[in-house]
Write a protein that holds these residues in place. Structure first.
Motif, PDB file in Angstrom:
ATOM      1  N   ASN A 133     -53.330  19.878  37.824  1.00  0.00           N
ATOM      2  CA  ASN A 133     -53.205  20.981  38.785  1.00  0.00           C
ATOM      3  C   ASN A 133     -53.470  22.349  38.170  1.00  0.00           C
ATOM      4  N   MET A 134     -53.241  22.487  36.876  1.00  0.00           N
ATOM      5  CA  MET A 134     -53.472  23.779  36.226  1.00  0.00           C
ATOM      6  C   MET A 134     -54.860  23.857  35.594  1.00  0.00           C
ATOM      7  N   GLY A 135     -55.633  22.776  35.749  1.00  0.00           N
ATOM      8  CA  GLY A 135     -56.939  22.732  35.112  1.00  0.00           C
ATOM      9  C   GLY A 135     -58.052  22.373  36.070  1.00  0.00           C
ATOM     10  N   SER A 136     -58.597  21.166  35.906  1.00  0.00           N
ATOM     11  CA  SER A 136     -59.795  20.775  36.651  1.00  0.00           C
ATOM     12  C   SER A 136     -59.585  20.721  38.161  1.00  0.00           C
ATOM     13  N   ASP A 137     -58.361  20.466  38.615  1.00  0.00           N
ATOM     14  CA  ASP A 137     -58.122  20.423  40.065  1.00  0.00           C
ATOM     15  C   ASP A 137     -58.414  21.765  40.724  1.00  0.00           C
ATOM     16  N   LEU A 138     -58.242  22.840  39.983  1.00  0.00           N
ATOM     17  CA  LEU A 138     -58.490  24.171  40.537  1.00  0.00           C
ATOM     18  C   LEU A 138     -59.979  24.430  40.757  1.00  0.00           C
ATOM     19  N   GLU A 139     -60.812  23.614  40.124  1.00  0.00           N
ATOM     20  CA  GLU A 139     -62.265  23.757  40.274  1.00  0.00           C
ATOM     21  C   GLU A 139     -62.832  22.758  41.276  1.00  0.00           C
ATOM     22  N   ALA A 156     -47.934  24.367  43.236  1.00  0.00           N
ATOM     23  CA  ALA A 156     -48.062  25.777  43.616  1.00  0.00           C
ATOM     24  C   ALA A 156     -49.394  26.363  43.164  1.00  0.00           C
ATOM     25  N   PHE A 157     -49.931  25.863  42.056  1.00  0.00           N
ATOM     26  CA  PHE A 157     -51.231  26.348  41.588  1.00  0.00           C
ATOM     27  C   PHE A 157     -52.316  26.052  42.628  1.00  0.00           C
ATOM     28  N   ILE A 158     -52.218  24.891  43.260  1.00  0.00           N
ATOM     29  CA  ILE A 158     -53.207  24.506  44.271  1.00  0.00           C
ATOM     30  C   ILE A 158     -53.072  25.389  45.510  1.00  0.00           C
ATOM     31  N   LEU A 159     -51.836  25.610  45.953  1.00  0.00           N
ATOM     32  CA  LEU A 159     -51.628  26.494  47.104  1.00  0.00           C
ATOM     33  C   LEU A 159     -52.127  27.902  46.804  1.00  0.00           C
ATOM     34  N   ALA A 160     -51.866  28.364  45.589  1.00  0.00           N
ATOM     35  CA  ALA A 160     -52.292  29.712  45.215  1.00  0.00           C
ATOM     36  C   ALA A 160     -53.812  29.816  45.166  1.00  0.00           C
ATOM     37  N   LYS A 161     -54.456  28.813  44.600  1.00  0.00           N
ATOM     38  CA  LYS A 161     -55.917  28.821  44.520  1.00  0.00           C
ATOM     39  C   LYS A 161     -56.535  28.827  45.916  1.00  0.00           C
ATOM     40  N   ALA A 162     -55.858  28.186  46.861  1.00  0.00           N
ATOM     41  CA  ALA A 162     -56.340  28.148  48.245  1.00  0.00           C
ATOM     42  C   ALA A 162     -56.034  29.443  48.994  1.00  0.00           C
ATOM     43  N   GLY A 163     -55.366  30.373  48.328  1.00  0.00           N
ATOM     44  CA  GLY A 163     -55.071  31.663  48.938  1.00  0.00           C
ATOM     45  C   GLY A 163     -53.882  31.657  49.874  1.00  0.00           C
ATOM     46  N   LEU A 164     -53.044  30.628  49.789  1.00  0.00           N
ATOM     47  CA  LEU A 164     -51.941  30.486  50.738  1.00  0.00           C
ATOM     48  C   LEU A 164     -50.638  31.132  50.268  1.00  0.00           C
ATOM     49  N   LEU A 165     -50.640  31.688  49.055  1.00  0.00           N
ATOM     50  CA  LEU A 165     -49.429  32.334  48.540  1.00  0.00           C
ATOM     51  C   LEU A 165     -49.623  33.832  48.313  1.00  0.00           C
ATOM     52  N   ASN A 166     -50.700  34.372  48.825  1.00  0.00           N
ATOM     53  CA  ASN A 166     -51.041  35.768  48.531  1.00  0.00           C
ATOM     54  C   ASN A 166     -50.009  36.773  49.021  1.00  0.00           C
ATOM     55  N   GLU A 167     -49.372  36.492  50.133  1.00  0.00           N
ATOM     56  CA  GLU A 167     -48.476  37.477  50.743  1.00  0.00           C
ATOM     57  C   GLU A 167     -47.009  37.064  50.688  1.00  0.00           C
TER      58      GLU A 167
END
Length: 244
Positions: A119-125, A150-161
């Protein structure tokens, strides 16, 4: 002796008060349920499972949500969704056959993203993975992550606010990867808006039971917890919620 008597009385009063004070702390309660929270239908809860997913973050909340059907009229219907219908293997070696893939998954009311090995590596790509989470999480009523999910949710832009958290030892990496997020530490979970992020591990039961109580009330949460032999008092859990 007369000089010692007042001191003795003070010590006696303190000793008598301490058990009561401790009892009050132990009985701390917190009201998280509001009638308007209660769903009017059965909720589809999709667990995103990919190769390397961790057993605890997948199984603990799944178990909690599945048991809601025994404690409320319209409970949750959890299922597993993966990129394909091929068997996935958890980090610990359990083989799982997904219920749905990205193309045939039904409507998702709650999207749960358990932590997985990369989740902190290749999944983000993985664009297909991130786009799926962005689309389905964006339209879901609630989104939940366990540990590094949470890294996946953040990468998807769902934790921005919103406020968020992740696995304790990965807080630094989380802040480095997503410097603009409002990230908290030393808590079991954070609920802000429709996002619930959590520290994961053995504490993966906490955010799931919290959401059950938030949606269905204390009686339902206590029933689920009791059936799984879990001591549950949301007021004793270190967390950040809309009420705090």
């Amino acid at each position: 002796m007369k000089k010692l008597l007042p001191v003795f009385c003070i010590l006696l009063m303190v000793a008598c008060q301490s058990p009561q004070e401790n009892k009050q702390v132990a009985q701390t309660t917190k009201q998280v349920f509001k009638p308007e929270n209660k769903p009017s239908k059965e909720l589809n809860v999709a667990f995103l499972a990919i190769n390397g997913v961790y057993n605890s973050e997948l199984m603990a909340p799944f178990d909690i949500f599945q048991h809601t059907i025994f404690h409320t009229e319209k409970g949750m219907k959890p299922f597993i969704v993966s990129p394909t219908k091929e068997v996935i293997t958890t980090f610990e070696g359990i083989r799982i056959l997904p219920d749905y893939d990205f193309d045939d998954v039904p409507n998702i009311d709650i999207l749960v993203v358990p932590s997985a090995e990369n989740n902190m590596g290749s999944d983000l790509e993985d664009e297909r993975l991130i786009n799926f989470v962005k689309e389905k999480g964006g339209s879901a009523m609630y989104i939940m992550s366990l540990c590094d999910g949470a890294f996946i949710l953040a990468k998807a832009g769902l934790l921005n606010e919103v406020k968020s958290t992740t696995f304790p030892s990965d807080i630094g990496q989380f802040r480095q990867t997503f410097p603009d997020l409002d990230i908290y530490e030393n808590v079991s979970f954070v609920h802000d808006g429709k996002a619930i992020t959590s520290s994961g591990g053995a504490k993966s039961y906490d955010p799931a039971l919290y959401l059950v109580e938030f949606l269905y009330g204390k009686k339902a949460a206590d029933g689920v917890a009791g059936g799984l032999v879990i001591d549950w008092n949301v007021g004793e859990i270190k967390s950040i919620t809309p009420e705090k």
